[in-house]
Scaffold this motif. Sequence first.
Motif, PDB file in Angstrom:
ATOM      1  N   PRO A  48      -9.852  -9.109   0.775  1.00 19.07           N
ATOM      2  CA  PRO A  48     -10.467  -7.886   1.280  1.00 19.07           C
ATOM      3  C   PRO A  48      -9.427  -6.778   1.389  1.00 19.07           C
ATOM      4  N   LEU A  49      -9.860  -5.558   1.146  1.00 18.59           N
ATOM      5  CA  LEU A  49      -8.957  -4.407   1.206  1.00 18.59           C
ATOM      6  C   LEU A  49      -9.334  -3.529   2.399  1.00 18.59           C
ATOM      7  N   ARG A  50      -8.328  -2.942   3.045  1.00 19.53           N
ATOM      8  CA  ARG A  50      -8.593  -2.104   4.217  1.00 19.53           C
ATOM      9  C   ARG A  50      -9.036  -0.700   3.841  1.00 19.53           C
ATOM     10  N   THR A  51      -8.709  -0.266   2.636  1.00 20.04           N
ATOM     11  CA  THR A  51      -9.102   1.068   2.197  1.00 20.04           C
ATOM     12  C   THR A  51     -10.001   0.955   0.975  1.00 20.04           C
ATOM     13  N   ARG A  52     -10.832   1.965   0.786  1.00 18.64           N
ATOM     14  CA  ARG A  52     -11.717   1.970  -0.387  1.00 18.64           C
ATOM     15  C   ARG A  52     -10.923   2.384  -1.614  1.00 18.64           C
ATOM     16  N   ILE A  53     -11.251   1.755  -2.728  1.00 17.48           N
ATOM     17  CA  ILE A  53     -10.532   2.053  -3.970  1.00 17.48           C
ATOM     18  C   ILE A  53     -11.504   2.473  -5.062  1.00 17.48           C
ATOM     19  N   GLU A  63       0.835  -1.193   0.000  1.00 20.08           N
ATOM     20  CA  GLU A  63       0.000   0.000   0.000  1.00 20.08           C
ATOM     21  C   GLU A  63       0.875   1.249   0.000  1.00 20.08           C
ATOM     22  N   THR A  64       0.572   2.162  -0.928  1.00 19.25           N
ATOM     23  CA  THR A  64       1.235   3.452  -0.974  1.00 19.25           C
ATOM     24  C   THR A  64       0.212   4.534  -0.646  1.00 19.25           C
ATOM     25  N   GLU A  65       0.632   5.772  -0.719  1.00 19.49           N
ATOM     26  CA  GLU A  65      -0.269   6.877  -0.409  1.00 19.49           C
ATOM     27  C   GLU A  65      -1.420   6.965  -1.408  1.00 19.49           C
ATOM     28  N   ASP A  66      -1.157   6.621  -2.659  1.00 27.46           N
ATOM     29  CA  ASP A  66      -2.161   6.777  -3.713  1.00 27.46           C
ATOM     30  C   ASP A  66      -2.871   5.496  -4.135  1.00 27.46           C
ATOM     31  N   PRO A 114      -6.139   2.156  -7.482  1.00 25.58           N
ATOM     32  CA  PRO A 114      -6.033   3.514  -6.947  1.00 25.58           C
ATOM     33  C   PRO A 114      -7.049   3.762  -5.834  1.00 25.58           C
ATOM     34  N   LYS A 115      -6.607   4.476  -4.805  1.00 21.61           N
ATOM     35  CA  LYS A 115      -7.493   4.792  -3.679  1.00 21.61           C
ATOM     36  C   LYS A 115      -8.474   5.893  -4.081  1.00 21.61           C
ATOM     37  N   THR A 116      -9.622   5.922  -3.406  1.00 21.37           N
ATOM     38  CA  THR A 116     -10.581   6.993  -3.642  1.00 21.37           C
ATOM     39  C   THR A 116     -10.011   8.292  -3.084  1.00 21.37           C
ATOM     40  N   GLU A 117     -10.499   9.417  -3.589  1.00 23.07           N
ATOM     41  CA  GLU A 117     -10.021  10.719  -3.121  1.00 23.07           C
ATOM     42  C   GLU A 117     -10.258  10.890  -1.621  1.00 23.07           C
TER      43      GLU A 117
END
Length: 144
Positions: free
Chosen positions: A101-106, A41-44, A125-128
């Motif tokens: 499963p992903l911990r952040t929304r994409i 996982e990166t920032e973006d 890519p992560k959501t804004e």
Amino acid sequence: MVLVRYNPRLKLNTLQRQIDTLFEDFQAPTFTKAPAAELHETEDAVHLKLELPGVDAKDVDISVTENAVKVVAERKSETKTDENGRTRSEFYYGKFQRVIPLRTRIQNTNVKAEYKDGILNLTLPKTEQEKNKVVKVNLEQPTA
């Protein structure tokens, strides 16, 4: 009536072969259950790498939601004819799947996929909202 001498070693050898066959049947590679995965996982974005050796790109189906990735693939069996002996194979042929499963929304509409040499690379890519997510932490002052 013919008398046959009892040899316990013959019975033990037969039993040993049956036990060996039983364990060979249960011994399956971990690939049958789920392919190996690596998440970074990166920032973006979230980068997902899956190991799918021996699978053609046309036999891979990828579904992405905002919080999970599902990969369904199939390794086709090769037809072999061997007239001079027996073939033993530990390769697994058939369908398998993995849901991660992903911990952040994409943003599931902007996913990039690359498949080369049996390795599937997905850039998710992560959501804004997730990129700009800042959590404020309040410190409580101890009462004296």
